[in-house]
Write a protein that holds these residues in place. Structure first.
Motif, PDB file in Angstrom:
ATOM      1  N   HIS A  44     -16.628  86.813  29.837  1.00  0.00           N
ATOM      2  CA  HIS A  44     -16.978  87.337  28.519  1.00  0.00           C
ATOM      3  C   HIS A  44     -18.008  88.468  28.636  1.00  0.00           C
ATOM      4  CE1 HIS A  44     -17.870  87.613  24.323  1.00  0.00           C
ATOM      5  NE2 HIS A  44     -19.059  87.028  24.419  1.00  0.00           N
ATOM      6  N   VAL A  45     -19.002  88.284  29.506  1.00  0.00           N
ATOM      7  CA  VAL A  45     -19.981  89.349  29.727  1.00  0.00           C
ATOM      8  C   VAL A  45     -19.293  90.563  30.348  1.00  0.00           C
ATOM      9  CG1 VAL A  45     -22.141  89.990  30.872  1.00  0.00           C
ATOM     10  CG2 VAL A  45     -21.866  87.695  29.913  1.00  0.00           C
TER      11      VAL A  45
ATOM     12  N   VAL B 260     -16.179  91.501  29.739  1.00  0.00           N
ATOM     13  CA  VAL B 260     -15.498  92.170  28.632  1.00  0.00           C
ATOM     14  C   VAL B 260     -16.487  93.014  27.822  1.00  0.00           C
ATOM     15  CG1 VAL B 260     -14.274  91.791  26.454  1.00  0.00           C
ATOM     16  CG2 VAL B 260     -13.625  90.482  28.493  1.00  0.00           C
ATOM     17  N   ILE B 261     -17.661  92.471  27.575  1.00  0.00           N
ATOM     18  CA  ILE B 261     -18.690  93.214  26.852  1.00  0.00           C
ATOM     19  C   ILE B 261     -19.063  94.486  27.612  1.00  0.00           C
ATOM     20  CG2 ILE B 261     -21.133  93.149  26.182  1.00  0.00           C
ATOM     21  CD1 ILE B 261     -20.686  90.158  25.509  1.00  0.00           C
ATOM     22  N   ALA B 262     -19.251  94.352  28.920  1.00  0.00           N
ATOM     23  CA  ALA B 262     -19.633  95.500  29.746  1.00  0.00           C
ATOM     24  C   ALA B 262     -18.542  96.566  29.770  1.00  0.00           C
ATOM     25  CB  ALA B 262     -19.950  95.031  31.168  1.00  0.00           C
ATOM     26  N   HIS B 263     -17.307  96.152  29.971  1.00  0.00           N
ATOM     27  CA  HIS B 263     -16.200  97.101  30.043  1.00  0.00           C
ATOM     28  C   HIS B 263     -15.995  97.816  28.710  1.00  0.00           C
ATOM     29  CE1 HIS B 263     -14.127  95.625  33.925  1.00  0.00           C
ATOM     30  NE2 HIS B 263     -15.322  95.076  33.864  1.00  0.00           N
ATOM     31  N   THR B 264     -16.139  97.064  27.635  1.00  0.00           N
ATOM     32  CA  THR B 264     -15.986  97.661  26.306  1.00  0.00           C
ATOM     33  C   THR B 264     -17.059  98.715  26.062  1.00  0.00           C
ATOM     34  OG1 THR B 264     -15.022  95.595  25.474  1.00  0.00           O
ATOM     35  CG2 THR B 264     -15.879  97.142  23.841  1.00  0.00           C
TER      36      THR B 264
ATOM     37  N   ALA C 210     -25.795  96.751  26.824  1.00  0.00           N
ATOM     38  CA  ALA C 210     -24.885  95.750  26.265  1.00  0.00           C
ATOM     39  C   ALA C 210     -24.988  94.426  26.998  1.00  0.00           C
ATOM     40  CB  ALA C 210     -23.444  96.278  26.316  1.00  0.00           C
ATOM     41  N   VAL C 211     -25.077  94.473  28.327  1.00  0.00           N
ATOM     42  CA  VAL C 211     -25.187  93.240  29.107  1.00  0.00           C
ATOM     43  C   VAL C 211     -26.532  92.569  28.859  1.00  0.00           C
ATOM     44  CG1 VAL C 211     -25.315  92.325  31.459  1.00  0.00           C
ATOM     45  CG2 VAL C 211     -23.558  94.000  30.867  1.00  0.00           C
TER      46      VAL C 211
END
Length: 394
Positions: free
Chosen positions: A280-281, A283-287, A60-61
């Motif tokens: 923002h990155v 949030v992407i990683a945690h999601t 994702a990252v």
């Protein structure tokens, strides 16, 4: 979920994330854990894990970077992923994305929650010994920290807590109880009955509860995490959650503030600019971790179970004077070294004599002197070598 794989408590899966990286690879890292001390020191201190990124997170990252998707965070994907994770792991359907807010990280979120529900002169109660930033961040906010020490068993002492609440209560006061759940450093995972009693006492004495639940996914086999907001009486509580500890994402900043139904209006007053702080990155990683990282997490939890068993055996063999209770949650071991005669700060002795970096118990507040905290989220080889060095330093 039963993660038992074999009758040998120290048995390892080939997919155990704790066994994937060599010491040489780890020493190439530039984060705090691996850059604070010289190379001859084994770092088992700060709460970073010696693991590779879970593949869904890495993917994702990488995709975000390749797309140039590095702007400002938006939307409720993180909250929706946490809600699904909570349903799957904890059987709790209490996270409403409309009662959440993205915050930079758990500690900065805690500061904002305290500001929402109390005033500058109101005290903040903590259960010592407890995570040192509880003292640092609260005092930097200009608030007074009041200790309600844990019992000898490392769990909440409700007689002490009730007396503390009673002493602080008053018509012009709005005290806050900063609950650490699971508790850092003792690793106690609070039961539903304990959390219900917390809510009852808080309600009776006009205390607002803010729960740090950052270690929530990290529990030992046979132990169940109970979200504070899931128990009766906790409807006006606030919780801070994050994927950062369970998936080693501290460098990808993001966390969620979650409000109980009666705290929704409080959370709605959170200044809009607070939401500009998270990455923002991140949030992407945690999601991605919450949505797709469950299999990786299960392998990690099994590895941590094996490390707890390994540490128990090593301490019995090499440091029988050290007392400890294997933690139900977190990946941290709270070691009582008072019988070793090393003074208030045994971590300092182990560092200088044994070249092992542990976390001093002194900054954890009352009850921390003579203790040290050891990070179990590393390879069995490093734990074994660390205990060998600690024993040799006596």
């Amino acid at each position: 979920m039963d993660r038992t794989r074999t009758r040998d408590p120290e048995a390892r899966s080939s997919a155990d994330p704790l066994c994937q990286l060599s010491l040489e690879q780890l020493r190439r890292r530039t984060s705090m854990k691996w850059r604070t001390y010289p190379e001859d020191v084994l770092p088992l201190w700060v709460a970073e894990m010696d693991v590779p990124l879970a593949e869904p997170v890495r993917r994702a990252v990488t995709e975000a970077v390749e797309l140039g998707d590095t702007g400002y965070p938006a939307g409720t994907r993180y909250a929706e992923a946490l809600a699904a994770f909570a349903r799957d792991r904890w059987g709790w359907d209490g996270i409403d994305a409309q009662r959440t807010a993205i915050v930079p990280d758990v500690m900065l979120g805690i500061v904002e929650m305290i500001k929402l529900v109390s005033g500058p002169d109101d005290p903040v109660v903590v259960n010592s010994p407890v995570y040192p930033p509880f003292y640092q961040f609260v005092r930097n906010l200009g608030r007074r920290v009041v200790e309600a020490p844990l019992g000898e068993d490392g769990r909440i002492d409700f007689a002490v807590l009730e007396e503390t609440f009673r002493r602080l209560a008053g018509p012009a006061r709005r005290p806050v109880y900063l609950l650490c759940s699971p508790h850092n450093p003792t690793g106690a995972v609070h039961t539903a009955a304990e959390l219900t009693e917390v809510a009852r006492l808080a309600g009776a004495h006009g205390v607002r509860v803010v729960a740090d639940e950052i270690h929530a996914p990290l529990v030992a086999s046979g132990v169940s995490f109970v979200p504070y907001l899931s128990v009766p009486g906790a409807e006006d509580g606030l919780s801070l959650m994050s994927a950062s500890k369970a998936w080693n994402l501290a460098g990808l900043k993001a966390a969620l503030a979650v409000a109980g139904p009666e705290a929704a209006a409080d959370l709605a007053r959170l200044p809009e600019e607070v939401g500009h702080g998270p990455s923002h990155v991140g949030v992407i990683a945690h999601t991605a971790a919450l949505r797709e990282g469950g299999a990786w997490l299960d392998e990690l939890l099994a590895g941590l179970d094996a490390n707890r068993a390994l540490l128990a055996r090593l301490l019995t063999e090499h440091l029988p004077g050290v007392r400890w209770t294997p933690p139900q949650g977190t990946y941290l071991a709270w070691l009582d070294c008072r019988a070793l005669g090393l003074g208030d700060d045994p971590a300092e002795v182990f560092l200088h004599r044994g070249r092992v970096a542990l976390t001093s118990g002194v900054p954890f507040g009352s009850g921390g002197a003579g203790f040290t905290r050891l990070n179990l989220a590393t390879s069995p080889e490093l734990i074994t070598e660390a205990v060998r060095r600690m024993a040799a330093s006596l």
